[in-house]
Design a protein around this motif. Structure first.
Motif, PDB file in Angstrom:
ATOM      1  N   PRO A 279       0.808  -1.224   0.000  1.00 45.52           N
ATOM      2  CA  PRO A 279       0.000   0.000   0.000  1.00 45.52           C
ATOM      3  C   PRO A 279       0.843   1.277   0.000  1.00 45.52           C
ATOM      4  O   PRO A 279       0.444   2.263  -0.612  1.00 45.52           O
ATOM      5  CB  PRO A 279      -0.840  -0.101   1.269  1.00 45.52           C
ATOM      6  N   GLU A 280       2.006   1.250   0.641  1.00 47.67           N
ATOM      7  CA  GLU A 280       2.856   2.446   0.649  1.00 47.67           C
ATOM      8  C   GLU A 280       3.366   2.761  -0.757  1.00 47.67           C
ATOM      9  O   GLU A 280       3.363   3.908  -1.185  1.00 47.67           O
ATOM     10  CB  GLU A 280       4.033   2.274   1.618  1.00 47.67           C
ATOM     11  N   GLN A 281       3.789   1.721  -1.479  1.00 45.86           N
ATOM     12  CA  GLN A 281       4.248   1.930  -2.852  1.00 45.86           C
ATOM     13  C   GLN A 281       3.097   2.384  -3.749  1.00 45.86           C
ATOM     14  O   GLN A 281       3.267   3.258  -4.600  1.00 45.86           O
ATOM     15  CB  GLN A 281       4.864   0.653  -3.412  1.00 45.86           C
ATOM     16  N   LEU A 282       1.935   1.786  -3.559  1.00 47.44           N
ATOM     17  CA  LEU A 282       0.766   2.158  -4.353  1.00 47.44           C
ATOM     18  C   LEU A 282       0.402   3.620  -4.120  1.00 47.44           C
ATOM     19  O   LEU A 282       0.171   4.370  -5.073  1.00 47.44           O
ATOM     20  CB  LEU A 282      -0.415   1.248  -4.016  1.00 47.44           C
ATOM     21  N   MET A 283       0.391   4.046  -2.857  1.00 46.23           N
ATOM     22  CA  MET A 283       0.047   5.441  -2.558  1.00 46.23           C
ATOM     23  C   MET A 283       1.111   6.407  -3.070  1.00 46.23           C
ATOM     24  O   MET A 283       0.792   7.498  -3.526  1.00 46.23           O
ATOM     25  CB  MET A 283      -0.217   5.609  -1.070  1.00 46.23           C
ATOM     26  N   PHE A 284       2.379   6.004  -3.019  1.00 44.85           N
ATOM     27  CA  PHE A 284       3.441   6.841  -3.571  1.00 44.85           C
ATOM     28  C   PHE A 284       3.227   7.032  -5.070  1.00 44.85           C
ATOM     29  O   PHE A 284       3.310   8.157  -5.584  1.00 44.85           O
ATOM     30  CB  PHE A 284       4.820   6.215  -3.305  1.00 44.85           C
ATOM     31  N   CYS A 285       2.942   5.947  -5.774  1.00 41.18           N
ATOM     32  CA  CYS A 285       2.711   6.031  -7.220  1.00 41.18           C
ATOM     33  C   CYS A 285       1.504   6.901  -7.534  1.00 41.18           C
ATOM     34  O   CYS A 285       1.545   7.717  -8.469  1.00 41.18           O
ATOM     35  CB  CYS A 285       2.534   4.633  -7.809  1.00 41.18           C
ATOM     36  N   LEU A 286       0.429   6.753  -6.768  1.00 37.78           N
ATOM     37  CA  LEU A 286      -0.755   7.590  -6.983  1.00 37.78           C
ATOM     38  C   LEU A 286      -0.436   9.061  -6.731  1.00 37.78           C
ATOM     39  O   LEU A 286      -0.914   9.934  -7.462  1.00 37.78           O
ATOM     40  CB  LEU A 286      -1.904   7.133  -6.089  1.00 37.78           C
ATOM     41  N   ASP A 287       0.375   9.332  -5.725  1.00 30.66           N
ATOM     42  CA  ASP A 287       0.776  10.701  -5.428  1.00 30.66           C
ATOM     43  C   ASP A 287       1.547  11.303  -6.598  1.00 30.66           C
ATOM     44  O   ASP A 287       1.290  12.436  -7.012  1.00 30.66           O
ATOM     45  CB  ASP A 287       1.627  10.742  -4.152  1.00 30.66           C
ATOM     46  N   VAL A 288       2.478  10.552  -7.159  1.00 25.67           N
ATOM     47  CA  VAL A 288       3.273  11.037  -8.294  1.00 25.67           C
ATOM     48  C   VAL A 288       2.385  11.241  -9.519  1.00 25.67           C
ATOM     49  O   VAL A 288       2.478  12.269 -10.198  1.00 25.67           O
ATOM     50  CB  VAL A 288       4.433  10.062  -8.601  1.00 25.67           C
ATOM     51  N   LEU A 289       1.516  10.286  -9.792  1.00 27.21           N
ATOM     52  CA  LEU A 289       0.643  10.393 -10.967  1.00 27.21           C
ATOM     53  C   LEU A 289      -0.327  11.560 -10.874  1.00 27.21           C
ATOM     54  O   LEU A 289      -0.695  12.152 -11.896  1.00 27.21           O
ATOM     55  CB  LEU A 289      -0.143   9.094 -11.153  1.00 27.21           C
ATOM     56  N   SER A 290      -0.755  11.893  -9.666  1.00 27.93           N
ATOM     57  CA  SER A 290      -1.783  12.933  -9.512  1.00 27.93           C
ATOM     58  C   SER A 290      -1.223  14.355  -9.498  1.00 27.93           C
ATOM     59  O   SER A 290      -2.004  15.307  -9.515  1.00 27.93           O
ATOM     60  CB  SER A 290      -2.592  12.691  -8.237  1.00 27.93           C
TER      61      SER A 290
END
Length: 127
Positions: free
Chosen positions: A41-52
């Motif tokens: 989940p930490e990696q997923l949220m990091f990726c979502l943060d970068v994409l957004s």
């Protein structure tokens, strides 16, 4: 790192939904992640943060609800697949540990039926 490709799909879905509803901002996203997905989940949220970044979803809160695996047995039991006591201290038991779970009613091996989902449950937008 399959979290990036998952994040891309989530982001695309969120942005398409926001655009369809003429949203000015995306405030929050709620995800349901099954215990058998082995998504970090930490990696997923990091990726979502970068994409957004630089989008209407920048700064959106991402809520994650974990869904425990469940199983069913030929005796009719259907419910929590449980985690053996020896594994309760581990964050992410392996699929093998879940797959060897036995039915609490009759003792036979459970068939896993849930816990591999990854869904967008809600998207909170501002119009």
């Amino acid at each position: 790192m399959h979290e990036y490709s998952i994040a891309c799909e989530i982001f695309d879905t969120v942005m398409a939904t926001a655009e369809k509803n003429k949203a000015a901002a995306v405030n929050a996203i709620t995800l349901e992640i099954g215990g058998l997905t082995h998504v970090n989940p930490e990696q997923l949220m990091f990726c979502l943060d970068v994409l957004s970044r630089n989008s209407i979803a920048e700064g959106a809160k991402v809520n994650v609800n974990f869904v425990p695996p469940s199983g069913e047995c030929e005796c009719g039991y259907r419910g929590d697949a449980g985690v053996p006591d020896k594994l309760r201290d581990e964050d992410h038991p392996s699929l093998y540990e879940y797959a060897i779970q036995t039915c609490p009613v009759c003792g036979k091996q459970l068939q896993l039926v849930d816990g591999d989902e990854l869904m967008i449950r809600t998207i909170d937008i501002e119009i």
